[in-house]
Design an enzyme around this catalytic site. Structure first.
Site, PDB file in Angstrom:
ATOM      1  NE  ARG A 277       0.770  -1.612  -2.462  1.00 37.17           N
ATOM      2  CZ  ARG A 277       1.354  -0.855  -1.539  1.00 37.17           C
ATOM      3  NH1 ARG A 277       1.005   0.413  -1.389  1.00 37.17           N
ATOM      4  NH2 ARG A 277       2.305  -1.353  -0.769  1.00 37.17           N
ATOM      5  CG  HIS A 281      -1.439  -3.082   1.648  1.00 39.29           C
ATOM      6  ND1 HIS A 281      -1.140  -4.105   0.778  1.00 39.29           N
ATOM      7  CD2 HIS A 281      -2.173  -3.639   2.646  1.00 39.29           C
ATOM      8  CE1 HIS A 281      -1.663  -5.238   1.235  1.00 39.29           C
ATOM      9  NE2 HIS A 281      -2.287  -4.975   2.357  1.00 39.29           N
ATOM     10  CE1 TYR A 290       5.042   1.136   1.129  1.00 38.97           C
ATOM     11  CE2 TYR A 290       4.033   1.417   3.280  1.00 38.97           C
ATOM     12  CZ  TYR A 290       3.923   1.144   1.943  1.00 38.97           C
ATOM     13  OH  TYR A 290       2.696   0.897   1.403  1.00 38.97           O
TER      14      TYR A 290
HETATM   15  C1  LIG Z   1      -0.924 -16.098   4.816  1.00 41.30           C
HETATM   16  C2  LIG Z   1      -0.923 -14.605   5.063  1.00 41.30           C
HETATM   17  N1  LIG Z   1       0.100 -14.034   5.723  1.00 41.30           N
HETATM   18  C3  LIG Z   1       0.105 -12.700   5.944  1.00 41.30           C
HETATM   19  C4  LIG Z   1      -0.935 -11.925   5.522  1.00 41.30           C
HETATM   20  C5  LIG Z   1      -0.935 -10.426   5.809  1.00 41.30           C
HETATM   21  N2  LIG Z   1      -0.775  -9.662   4.551  1.00 41.30           N
HETATM   22  C6  LIG Z   1      -1.845  -9.126   3.948  1.00 41.30           C
HETATM   23  S1  LIG Z   1      -1.434  -8.373   2.526  1.00 41.30           S
HETATM   24  C7  LIG Z   1       0.193  -8.732   2.719  1.00 41.30           C
HETATM   25  C8  LIG Z   1       1.206  -8.305   1.668  1.00 41.30           C
HETATM   26  C9  LIG Z   1       0.947  -8.973   0.355  1.00 41.30           C
HETATM   27  O1  LIG Z   1       1.743  -8.456  -0.654  1.00 41.30           O
HETATM   28  P1  LIG Z   1       1.663  -8.961  -2.132  1.00 41.30           P
HETATM   29  O2  LIG Z   1       1.497 -10.444  -2.181  1.00 41.30           O
HETATM   30  O3  LIG Z   1       2.817  -8.397  -2.861  1.00 41.30           O
HETATM   31  O4  LIG Z   1       0.295  -8.382  -2.683  1.00 41.30           O
HETATM   32  P2  LIG Z   1      -0.157  -6.872  -2.866  1.00 41.30           P
HETATM   33  O5  LIG Z   1      -0.853  -6.487  -1.583  1.00 41.30           O
HETATM   34  O6  LIG Z   1       1.037  -6.062  -3.153  1.00 41.30           O
HETATM   35  O7  LIG Z   1      -1.118  -6.920  -3.996  1.00 41.30           O
HETATM   36  C10 LIG Z   1       0.409  -9.435   3.892  1.00 41.30           C
HETATM   37  C11 LIG Z   1       1.723  -9.894   4.373  1.00 41.30           C
HETATM   38  C12 LIG Z   1      -1.998 -12.563   4.831  1.00 41.30           C
HETATM   39  N3  LIG Z   1      -3.045 -11.897   4.338  1.00 41.30           N
HETATM   40  N4  LIG Z   1      -1.961 -13.903   4.603  1.00 41.30           N
END
Ligand SMILES: Cc1ncc(C[n+]2csc(CCOP(=O)(O)OP(=O)(O)O)c2C)c(N)n1
Length: 387
Positions: A277, A281, A290
């Site tokens: 990425r 985010h 981080y």
């Molecule tokens: C069930 C749930 N728990 C927590 C969150 C909060 N949250 C939003 S994005 C994220 C990180 C997700 O990371 P990843 O799956 O690696 O996807 P990326 O954003 O890197 O594409 C979190 C913890 C959420 N959206 N849904």
């Protein structure tokens, strides 16, 4: 005997015939990710030479347009025209190449970061941003486009995909469901339940995990001790594959094979695409807290567009004219996005209740009546009428 003893091999362990046992070898992913475009400055016209030049050129055009889409959507978010935008800069190859292998009858289940997959599926790029604009749960008709709305709760789209694929198989339809998610989503219960049921029920689902290194600020090493995320497949009894997620040709090939495997055998596959990425985010995040700038810089030479252009040039498949045609197409899209976002639509607050259940519950009807009364009172005091 404890599990530790068993792992140290102090005593032989004899499996009881309590259930199915599968030889894990064929399910295990390769040790190294599949790569076709190569990394050397000269490119590697040899390895991807088997792929049709037209396919590579199409992937290239979509990568160029995808990057421009990300830049424009990020700018719209900074202007407050979008509520939020999770950019996929650096990850375009995963989404574009994977969505591109689906047949029109297949289904796509994207996450919030997968706008480009929806665009590659043929959905209007402006409609794709409706949810992120905050106007509605989705801008397109999921049934007509065979694409579920972008899922914001992590991994919830995975059991949905399994349910849909299993139901279709029971009806005798040969469709495949492709689920896109991030590395962080593989720590969610829904991910594990979906893999388990897909394998046990034999649902034709391809799970594509885009391992972009981070779940917001949490690096992969802090949430998984598995040798790779693709290895998670073997424990559930489905094949795992590992691919270079920045190599659009390799993603096309590996996800294409996985989709055809699911279609032919009716069984699921897990593919891990290794990518990075590049952007924060979302526009609300500050990655300097981080990760080091050097880390992101180290990926520059392995950028999906760099890899593709290097390869096309070495193979004599890209000249200046084609390059500027791709750039012009991308610029036209960006202008269309800006034009569409110059005015703000005014959604009807009562639409909140419109698409929750086919038959609204008494509680929903009550809440709707309360809001209707509030809106009417507000309108009366301001002299306006609520439509
Ligand atoms: C069930 C749930 N728990 C927590 C969150 C909060 N949250 C939003 S994005 C994220 C990180 C997700 O990371 P990843 O799956 O690696 O996807 P990326 O954003 O890197 O594409 C979190 C913890 C959420 N959206 N849904």
């Amino acid at each position: 005997m404890t599990l530790l003893d068993r792992a140290q091999g102090s005593a032989p362990w004899t499996p009881q015939s309590t259930g199915p046992r599968t030889e894990p070898g064929p399910l295990l992913p390769d040790a190294a990710p599949v790569r076709l475009l190569g990394e050397d400055a000269a490119g590697s016209a040899g390895t991807a030479a088997g792929l049709a030049p037209e396919l590579l050129r199409t992937l290239h055009r979509r990568l160029v347009t995808g990057r421009r889409f990300n830049e424009q959507a990020t700018a719209l978010a900074k202007q407050g025209r979008l509520a939020v935008y999770p950019s996929s800069t650096g990850q375009e190859a995963c989404q574009i190449a994977a969505a591109g292998v689906l047949q029109p009858t297949d289904w796509l289940f994207p996450s919030y970061r997968d706008s480009l997959a929806a665009v590659a599926r043929g959905i209007d790029p402006v409609e794709v941003l409706t949810l992120l604009r905050g106007d509605a749960h989705s801008g397109w008709d999921p049934r007509r486009n065979r694409t579920a709305p972008l899922a914001t709760p992590l991994a919830t789209q995975a059991p949905h995909a399994v349910g849909l694929a299993r139901a279709a198989a029971l009806r005798g339809e040969r469709l495949v469901a492709l689920v896109l998610m991030g590395d962080g989503a593989t720590s969610e219960g829904d991910f594990h339940e979906a893999l388990n049921f897909a394998a046990v029920l034999r649902a034709p689902v391809v799970f594509l995990v885009q391992n972009n290194g981070y779940a917001i600020s949490v690096p992969l090493a802090k949430q998984s001790a598995a040798p790779s995320l693709a290895h998670k497949a073997v424990g559930y009894g489905l094949p795992g594959r590992l691919v270079d997620g920045n190599d659009a040709a390799a993603v096309h090939q590996v996800v294409g094979e996985a989709v055809e495997y699911a279609r032919d055998t009716g069984g699921p596959v897990l593919v891990e695409a290794i990518t990075y990425r590049v952007d924060p985010h979302t526009n609300a995040d500050d990655p300097r807290r981080y990760r080091s700038p050097e880390e992101a810089a180290a990926w520059r030479d392995h950028d999906p567009l760099v890899l593709m252009e290097r390869h096309l040039r070495a193979a004599g498949l890209l000249d200046e004219e084609q390059r500027s045609a791709a750039a012009a197409e991308a610029e036209a899209l960006a202008e269309r996005m800006r034009a569409a976002f110059r005015t703000d639509p005014r959604p009807d607050p009562l639409d909140l209740f419109a698409h929750v259940y086919a038959e609204p519950t008494p509680q929903l009807r009550e809440q709707e009546a309360l809001l209707r009364a509030e809106l009417a009172a507000e309108a009366e005091s301001s002299g306006e009428e609520h439509r």
